[in-house]
Design a protein around this motif. Sequence first.
Motif, mmCIF file in Angstrom:
data_model
loop_
_atom_site.group_PDB
_atom_site.id
_atom_site.type_symbol
_atom_site.label_atom_id
_atom_site.label_comp_id
_atom_site.label_asym_id
_atom_site.label_seq_id
_atom_site.Cartn_x
_atom_site.Cartn_y
_atom_site.Cartn_z
ATOM 1 N N LEU A 142 11.603 12.701 18.342
ATOM 2 C CA LEU A 142 10.993 13.613 19.301
ATOM 3 C C LEU A 142 11.185 15.065 18.877
ATOM 4 N N ARG A 143 12.348 15.354 18.269
ATOM 5 C CA ARG A 143 12.595 16.707 17.767
ATOM 6 C C ARG A 143 11.574 17.057 16.689
ATOM 7 N N ARG A 144 11.374 16.157 15.752
ATOM 8 C CA ARG A 144 10.429 16.428 14.660
ATOM 9 C C ARG A 144 9.025 16.675 15.202
ATOM 10 N N GLN A 145 8.621 15.850 16.165
ATOM 11 C CA GLN A 145 7.286 16.003 16.745
ATOM 12 C C GLN A 145 7.139 17.353 17.437
ATOM 13 N N ARG A 146 8.146 17.726 18.216
ATOM 14 C CA ARG A 146 8.090 18.995 18.951
ATOM 15 C C ARG A 146 8.075 20.185 17.986
ATOM 16 N N VAL A 147 8.918 20.149 16.948
ATOM 17 C CA VAL A 147 8.972 21.262 16.002
ATOM 18 C C VAL A 147 7.669 21.358 15.213
ATOM 19 N N ASP A 148 7.097 20.213 14.826
ATOM 20 C CA ASP A 148 5.804 20.237 14.135
ATOM 21 C C ASP A 148 4.745 20.921 15.001
ATOM 22 N N GLU A 149 4.733 20.598 16.294
ATOM 23 C CA GLU A 149 3.774 21.210 17.215
ATOM 24 C C GLU A 149 3.979 22.723 17.296
ATOM 25 N N LEU A 150 5.238 23.149 17.362
ATOM 26 C CA LEU A 150 5.540 24.573 17.485
ATOM 27 C C LEU A 150 5.193 25.332 16.210
ATOM 28 N N LEU A 151 5.513 24.757 15.059
ATOM 29 C CA LEU A 151 5.181 25.411 13.795
ATOM 30 C C LEU A 151 3.672 25.631 13.679
ATOM 31 N N ALA A 152 2.896 24.637 14.098
ATOM 32 C CA ALA A 152 1.443 24.773 14.065
ATOM 33 C C ALA A 152 0.970 25.818 15.062
ATOM 34 N N GLN A 153 1.545 25.791 16.258
ATOM 35 C CA GLN A 153 1.172 26.740 17.300
ATOM 36 C C GLN A 153 1.481 28.180 16.885
ATOM 37 N N LEU A 154 2.579 28.355 16.173
ATOM 38 C CA LEU A 154 3.017 29.682 15.754
ATOM 39 C C LEU A 154 2.384 30.139 14.439
ATOM 40 N N GLY A 155 1.681 29.233 13.774
ATOM 41 C CA GLY A 155 1.006 29.581 12.534
ATOM 42 C C GLY A 155 1.934 29.779 11.354
ATOM 43 N N ILE A 156 3.045 29.041 11.323
ATOM 44 C CA ILE A 156 4.016 29.217 10.224
ATOM 45 C C ILE A 156 4.392 27.880 9.582
ATOM 46 N N CYS A 157 3.480 26.925 9.595
ATOM 47 C CA CYS A 157 3.774 25.623 8.973
ATOM 48 C C CYS A 157 4.171 25.788 7.506
ATOM 49 N N ASN A 158 3.530 26.717 6.814
ATOM 50 C CA ASN A 158 3.796 26.892 5.382
ATOM 51 C C ASN A 158 5.109 27.632 5.111
ATOM 52 N N ARG A 159 5.798 28.061 6.157
ATOM 53 C CA ARG A 159 7.080 28.750 5.996
ATOM 54 C C ARG A 159 8.231 27.948 6.590
ATOM 55 N N ALA A 160 7.972 26.693 6.940
ATOM 56 C CA ALA A 160 8.958 25.890 7.671
ATOM 57 C C ALA A 160 10.264 25.712 6.906
ATOM 58 N N ALA A 161 10.201 25.612 5.581
ATOM 59 C CA ALA A 161 11.403 25.346 4.791
ATOM 60 C C ALA A 161 12.122 26.622 4.361
ATOM 61 N N HIS A 162 11.574 27.775 4.688
ATOM 62 C CA HIS A 162 12.154 29.045 4.251
ATOM 63 C C HIS A 162 13.254 29.511 5.209
ATOM 64 N N LYS A 163 14.274 30.108 4.647
ATOM 65 C CA LYS A 163 15.346 30.688 5.447
ATOM 66 C C LYS A 163 14.926 32.081 5.937
ATOM 67 N N PRO A 164 15.597 32.610 6.966
ATOM 68 C CA PRO A 164 15.199 33.900 7.540
ATOM 69 C C PRO A 164 15.060 35.026 6.518
ATOM 70 N N ALA A 165 15.955 35.084 5.530
ATOM 71 C CA ALA A 165 15.902 36.157 4.537
ATOM 72 C C ALA A 165 14.630 36.101 3.697
ATOM 73 N N GLU A 166 13.961 34.950 3.683
ATOM 74 C CA GLU A 166 12.741 34.771 2.896
ATOM 75 C C GLU A 166 11.480 34.987 3.734
ATOM 76 N N LEU A 167 11.654 35.421 4.982
ATOM 77 C CA LEU A 167 10.532 35.602 5.895
ATOM 78 C C LEU A 167 10.338 37.082 6.203
ATOM 79 N N SER A 168 9.106 37.446 6.537
ATOM 80 C CA SER A 168 8.837 38.806 6.997
ATOM 81 C C SER A 168 9.369 38.974 8.417
ATOM 82 N N GLY A 169 9.404 40.215 8.899
ATOM 83 C CA GLY A 169 9.878 40.461 10.255
ATOM 84 C C GLY A 169 9.040 39.740 11.293
ATOM 85 N N GLY A 170 7.732 39.776 11.125
ATOM 86 C CA GLY A 170 6.857 39.084 12.071
ATOM 87 C C GLY A 170 7.070 37.581 12.062
#
Length: 244
Positions: free
Chosen positions: A117-145
């Motif tokens: 259920l966790r995986r399903q919920r997180v997949d939904e949120l990543l898609a909703q937030l438009g960051i599926c392609n950044r899911a495996a990146h740590k915070p230091a590898e992400l932009s502020g937005g």
Amino acid sequence: MIQLQQVERHFLLGEQSVAALAQIDLQIHAGEYVAVMGPSGSGKSTLLNVLGLLDRPDSGHYLLDGIDTAGLSEPALAELRSRSIGFVFQSFHLIPRLSARENIELPLTLAGIAPALRRQRVDELLAQLGICNRAAHKPAELSGGQRQRVAIGRAIAMSPRLLLADEPTGNLDSHSGEEVIKLLERLNREQGITLVVVTHDPRLGARASRQIRMADGIIVSDNQTAATGGTESIESPSLAGPTA
């Protein structure tokens, strides 16, 4: 949804007691979009901490969904906070060693939600937030937005009814800030999440359907945007300051 009755919060400044909140009476209905504004020291962050059950008032009552939180134990407060409230902060507060997916998943893990259920919920949120392609990146590898989008995902992972945002665009450039606030507004509009934003930016505050202004621990104005696009003033009981 939210009802504050004669709420007060004091802090010691040297040997002097300073009222961060003074006899606050406030109601916020489910689904509202509220901006809390005021200069530094006005009490807006203290109010947010009280609304988020991060701080207890010294006196008065805070009812959340009809539950008087004044008499709740710390474990009961933590349970209510986890179930009902999401937080978005200016500084993101992501865990550096965790990926974007793992940061979003954290509250679900702590709540004991089953892995599938966790995986399903997180997949939904990543898609909703438009960051599926950044899911495996740590915070230091992400932009502020992108970091703020991850923080929003974490905040809404447990499907809270109340979302509290403290200067959510404060550390972002104008383009990223616009994207983040539009995302928060979409959650309010489409999912009915009650959204309370603390900001010193009048342009951001003007986007809300209700603007509460604070000074010296009291509410000095409370304006509701009317359906016609104008504003109607709602006089606050705190307008005249504390009474005996």
